[in-house]
Design a protein around this motif. Sequence first.
Motif, PDB file in Angstrom:
ATOM      1  N   VAL A  21       0.667  -1.553   0.033  1.00 41.72           N
ATOM      2  CA  VAL A  21      -0.220   0.054  -0.172  1.00 41.72           C
ATOM      3  C   VAL A  21       1.132   0.982   0.333  1.00 41.72           C
ATOM      4  O   VAL A  21       0.463   1.790  -0.836  1.00 41.72           O
ATOM      5  CB  VAL A  21      -0.460  -0.313   1.198  1.00 41.72           C
ATOM      6  N   THR A  22       2.465   1.109   1.053  1.00 39.78           N
ATOM      7  CA  THR A  22       2.899   2.179   0.803  1.00 39.78           C
ATOM      8  C   THR A  22       3.617   2.704  -0.635  1.00 39.78           C
ATOM      9  O   THR A  22       3.983   3.831  -1.121  1.00 39.78           O
ATOM     10  CB  THR A  22       4.496   2.049   1.586  1.00 39.78           C
ATOM     11  N   PHE A  42      13.443   8.364  -3.444  1.00 41.43           N
ATOM     12  CA  PHE A  42      12.089   7.953  -2.563  1.00 41.43           C
ATOM     13  C   PHE A  42      12.452   6.942  -1.748  1.00 41.43           C
ATOM     14  O   PHE A  42      13.751   6.137  -1.742  1.00 41.43           O
ATOM     15  CB  PHE A  42      10.354   7.554  -3.251  1.00 41.43           C
ATOM     16  N   ALA A  43      11.647   6.906  -0.138  1.00 45.61           N
ATOM     17  CA  ALA A  43      12.323   5.688   0.534  1.00 45.61           C
ATOM     18  C   ALA A  43      10.747   4.645   1.348  1.00 45.61           C
ATOM     19  O   ALA A  43      10.162   5.233   1.231  1.00 45.61           O
ATOM     20  CB  ALA A  43      12.354   6.305   1.779  1.00 45.61           C
ATOM     21  N   ILE A  44      11.160   3.661   0.938  1.00 43.32           N
ATOM     22  CA  ILE A  44      10.158   2.793   1.518  1.00 43.32           C
ATOM     23  C   ILE A  44      10.646   1.982   2.987  1.00 43.32           C
ATOM     24  O   ILE A  44      12.313   2.015   2.813  1.00 43.32           O
ATOM     25  CB  ILE A  44       9.863   1.349   0.928  1.00 43.32           C
ATOM     26  N   MET A  61      13.222  -1.015   7.832  1.00 38.26           N
ATOM     27  CA  MET A  61      11.965  -1.144   9.277  1.00 38.26           C
ATOM     28  C   MET A  61      11.010  -1.409   7.330  1.00 38.26           C
ATOM     29  O   MET A  61      10.143   0.326   7.846  1.00 38.26           O
ATOM     30  CB  MET A  61      11.586  -0.611  10.349  1.00 38.26           C
ATOM     31  N   TYR A  62      11.274  -1.554   6.467  1.00 42.88           N
ATOM     32  CA  TYR A  62      10.306  -1.460   5.917  1.00 42.88           C
ATOM     33  C   TYR A  62       8.849  -1.121   5.267  1.00 42.88           C
ATOM     34  O   TYR A  62       8.374  -1.416   4.502  1.00 42.88           O
ATOM     35  CB  TYR A  62      10.410  -2.256   3.968  1.00 42.88           C
ATOM     36  N   PHE A  63       8.715  -1.683   6.309  1.00 45.75           N
ATOM     37  CA  PHE A  63       6.942  -1.781   6.845  1.00 45.75           C
ATOM     38  C   PHE A  63       6.540  -0.635   7.022  1.00 45.75           C
ATOM     39  O   PHE A  63       5.096  -0.535   7.255  1.00 45.75           O
ATOM     40  CB  PHE A  63       6.821  -2.869   7.534  1.00 45.75           C
ATOM     41  N   GLY A  88      -0.533  10.513  -3.972  1.00 43.98           N
ATOM     42  CA  GLY A  88      -0.397   9.426  -3.778  1.00 43.98           C
ATOM     43  C   GLY A  88      -1.707   8.668  -3.584  1.00 43.98           C
ATOM     44  O   GLY A  88      -2.148   7.775  -3.040  1.00 43.98           O
ATOM     45  N   SER A  89      -2.803  10.375  -2.051  1.00 42.23           N
ATOM     46  CA  SER A  89      -4.163   8.851  -2.159  1.00 42.23           C
ATOM     47  C   SER A  89      -5.025   8.838  -3.503  1.00 42.23           C
ATOM     48  O   SER A  89      -5.674   7.641  -2.996  1.00 42.23           O
ATOM     49  CB  SER A  89      -4.576   9.942  -1.193  1.00 42.23           C
TER      50      SER A  89
END
Length: 159
Positions: A21-22, A42-44, A61-63, A88-89
């Motif tokens: 979802v992210t 960008f980063a996850i 902590m990718y989650f 994004g939304s």
Amino acid sequence: MFTLADIWTFFLAFFLTLPLVTIVHELGHILIARIFGAKIKFAIGTGKHLINIGPLEVKRMYFMEGWCQYRELKYNKVWVHVLIYLSGSLFNLVAILFINYLIYEGVIPVHIFFYQFVYFSVYFIFFSLFPYRNGDGKPSDGQAILDVIRFGKAEDPID
């Protein structure tokens, strides 16, 4: 009632579904920013650096969360910044509608994974568009939209 049998579902939700979802959310920002000529990073996740893949940084902590930074827009207008912050939304909303359509048409089954994906997407939409600043002073997408409308400039990073 939550039981030991639900642990597997819990782990899938937080370590697979939520990061997906992210990623969908961040892809919305990335696509629209790129359409308007921006350079992005960008980063996850959060925490220590794990791996870089082009402009993507994956953290240990990718989650937990994500962010997208853009600069050097070719079309540096207030409405472009607003669209980038909204995108994004909007991508999360499109994903919700697409999943529901596929379930309705019988293409994919009713499954807990899709339920959780939609649930987390709604969560993302709400908290992204709710105007606030986090503990580091960084704005949510909603706050960034208000800031860019009020002051005519955007802050980095988004998300």
